[in-house]
Motif scaffolding. Structure first.
Motif, PDB file in Angstrom:
ATOM      1  N   LEU A  51       0.832  -1.207   0.000  1.00 27.43           N
ATOM      2  CA  LEU A  51       0.000   0.000   0.000  1.00 27.43           C
ATOM      3  C   LEU A  51       0.868   1.260   0.000  1.00 27.43           C
ATOM      4  O   LEU A  51       0.613   2.210  -0.746  1.00 27.43           O
ATOM      5  N   PHE A  52       1.912   1.262   0.805  1.00 28.76           N
ATOM      6  CA  PHE A  52       2.769   2.444   0.869  1.00 28.76           C
ATOM      7  C   PHE A  52       3.639   2.594  -0.372  1.00 28.76           C
ATOM      8  O   PHE A  52       4.069   3.698  -0.685  1.00 28.76           O
ATOM      9  N   ARG A  53       3.879   1.490  -1.063  1.00 28.64           N
ATOM     10  CA  ARG A  53       4.585   1.618  -2.343  1.00 28.64           C
ATOM     11  C   ARG A  53       3.678   2.340  -3.341  1.00 28.64           C
ATOM     12  O   ARG A  53       4.101   3.246  -4.055  1.00 28.64           O
ATOM     13  N   ALA A  70      12.271   0.269   2.969  1.00 26.25           N
ATOM     14  CA  ALA A  70      13.122  -0.039   1.813  1.00 26.25           C
ATOM     15  C   ALA A  70      12.303  -0.737   0.733  1.00 26.25           C
ATOM     16  O   ALA A  70      12.420  -0.439  -0.461  1.00 26.25           O
ATOM     17  N   GLU A  71      11.426  -1.655   1.165  1.00 22.08           N
ATOM     18  CA  GLU A  71      10.601  -2.373   0.197  1.00 22.08           C
ATOM     19  C   GLU A  71       9.607  -1.417  -0.477  1.00 22.08           C
ATOM     20  O   GLU A  71       9.390  -1.479  -1.683  1.00 22.08           O
ATOM     21  N   ALA A  72       9.021  -0.534   0.334  1.00 22.44           N
ATOM     22  CA  ALA A  72       8.053   0.417  -0.223  1.00 22.44           C
ATOM     23  C   ALA A  72       8.716   1.372  -1.213  1.00 22.44           C
ATOM     24  O   ALA A  72       8.118   1.744  -2.218  1.00 22.44           O
ATOM     25  N   LEU A  73       9.955   1.773  -0.904  1.00 21.32           N
ATOM     26  CA  LEU A  73      10.653   2.724  -1.780  1.00 21.32           C
ATOM     27  C   LEU A  73      11.457   2.023  -2.872  1.00 21.32           C
ATOM     28  O   LEU A  73      12.051   2.683  -3.713  1.00 21.32           O
ATOM     29  N   GLU A  74      11.469   0.691  -2.814  1.00 21.52           N
ATOM     30  CA  GLU A  74      12.280  -0.103  -3.748  1.00 21.52           C
ATOM     31  C   GLU A  74      13.728   0.386  -3.710  1.00 21.52           C
ATOM     32  O   GLU A  74      14.331   0.698  -4.740  1.00 21.52           O
ATOM     33  N   ALA A  75      14.229   0.476  -2.474  1.00 18.20           N
ATOM     34  CA  ALA A  75      15.607   0.925  -2.244  1.00 18.20           C
ATOM     35  C   ALA A  75      16.280  -0.060  -1.292  1.00 18.20           C
ATOM     36  O   ALA A  75      15.619  -0.922  -0.704  1.00 18.20           O
TER      37      ALA A  75
END
Lengths: 203, 158
Positions: free
Chosen positions: A77-79, A164-169
């Motif tokens: 959801l936050f992604r 990190a998962e949400a920002l794909e970082a």
């Protein structure tokens, strides 16, 4: 969030993918305040935050078919929320207003004002508004990714791994983003406490 | 005041460091006044942020979102799911099968492929059920077709 919650979120989302409106309403009731807080910190404007929140949930519904329950629902959801806010800001539809919380005449627009709990003394309410103002100003000076990482960490209590998962970082990148952002806010608050903070947000 | 440990101070405060690194940071804080000051600054900021009033979204948001969903066209993945339901899929397969049989019974038309004009192929079609009984697979030559056509000769007569 417990494993039971994760399962129920994922199950609800899979039902949404099958067109179940009740499951969507359940997820909305559960998470819309979090998304709205995130959007508000991102653009620092109530009306825009409402619009963004609506758009994010409509997008969530429309793309429910692409959800894979391997990711935690909140992270997914936050992604969606982060990407939407970033895209909207990039497209220029939502000018971030952290540094424009007053009119040219110097009147407050209410963009950064939020009512304190009932019974607050006037000096406490003023201190709350000043704190809100300096935090808003610090957020406005951050990069969009710093703002997103900081908001997820400080206002949603999300773990670095999930951010990190949400920002794909990478987690290392998130650690750096959150440190820089927190330090920037800390310095603004220190100025406020020392009485050296600017009286108004910078235009 | 920056040193090699400074960037870890926020993660330390957030409990996000692995135990070994956490121990190193704690040991460093005992010896570095600059990092102690930064750590105090960060800790104070995190405490003050908790004092901020929570933003509460408008109760109208839910109604607005549900109204927007009502106005949406049915997404492709929902249309696909409807098409793949057994109640739709099974009759469709049955209809296709019936159509196939009807075409076979009607025989080759004027523009039918050459294979359908071949009596051996038609013989195969007539004996398909028998061929399946004998688990004959991969028929791709005239000899195979002849075997199928004469399968009855292999049956043992009493």
């Amino acid at each position: 969030m417990s494993a039971v919650d994760l399962d129920s979120d994922a199950q609800a989302m899979l039902k949404v993918a099958a067109g179940d409106r009740q499951a969507f309403a359940w997820l909305f009731d559960r998470y819309h305040a979090s998304v709205a807080r995130f959007a508000f910190r991102f653009v620092n404007d109530r009306e825009r935050a409402e619009e963004l929140t609506q758009d994010i949930f409509v997008k969530l519904y429309r793309h429910a078919g692409t959800y894979k329950p391997s990711a935690r629902f909140k992270t997914f959801l936050f992604r969606v929320a982060t990407n939407h806010c970033l895209n909207e800001v990039r497209r220029g539809e939502y000018r971030v207003s952290h540094t424009s919380s007053e009119t040219p005449e110097g009147e407050e627009t209410g963009a950064v004002e939020m009512a304190g709990p009932d019974g607050d003394r006037p000096d406490q309410a003023l201190a709350g508004r000043e704190l809100e103002r300096v935090v808003g100003a610090a957020l406005g000076d951050m990069s969009a990714r710093e703002r997103a990482a900081f908001t997820m960490c400080r206002f949603e209590g999300m773990a670095y791994r999930d951010i990190a998962e949400a920002l794909e970082a990478s987690e290392a990148a998130v650690k750096s983003l959150i440190h820089r952002a927190t330090l920037a806010v800390a310095r603004r608050i220190e100025e406020l406490q020392a009485g050296t903070a600017p009286a108004r947000s910078r235009a | 005041m920056s040193c090699g440990f400074e960037e870890d101070l926020t993660a330390y405060l957030d409990g996000e460091l692995p135990p070994a690194r956490r121990g190193e940071v704690e040991a460093h804080l005992g010896t570095c006044a600059g990092c102690r000051a930064t750590h105090a600054l960060l800790r104070n900021a995190v405490a003050r942020l908790a004092e901020l009033p929570a933003y509460e979204p408008s109760p109208a948001t839910r109604r607005a979102v549900l109204a927007k969903l009502d106005a949406l066209p049915v997404p492709w993945w929902q249309r696909l799911k409807v098409l793949l339901r057994p109640a739709v899929l099974v009759p469709s397969v049955g209809l296709a099968a019936a159509l196939g049989v009807a075409l076979l019974m009607a025989g080759p038309g004027p523009e039918a492929p050459d294979e359908l004009a071949d009596p051996a192929v038609m013989e195969l079609a007539a004996n398909l059920e028998v061929a399946e009984d004998f688990e004959v697979l991969g028929l791709d030559s005239a000899e195979d077709l002849e075997v199928v056509a004469n399968l009855h000769e292999l049956e043992v007569t009493p």
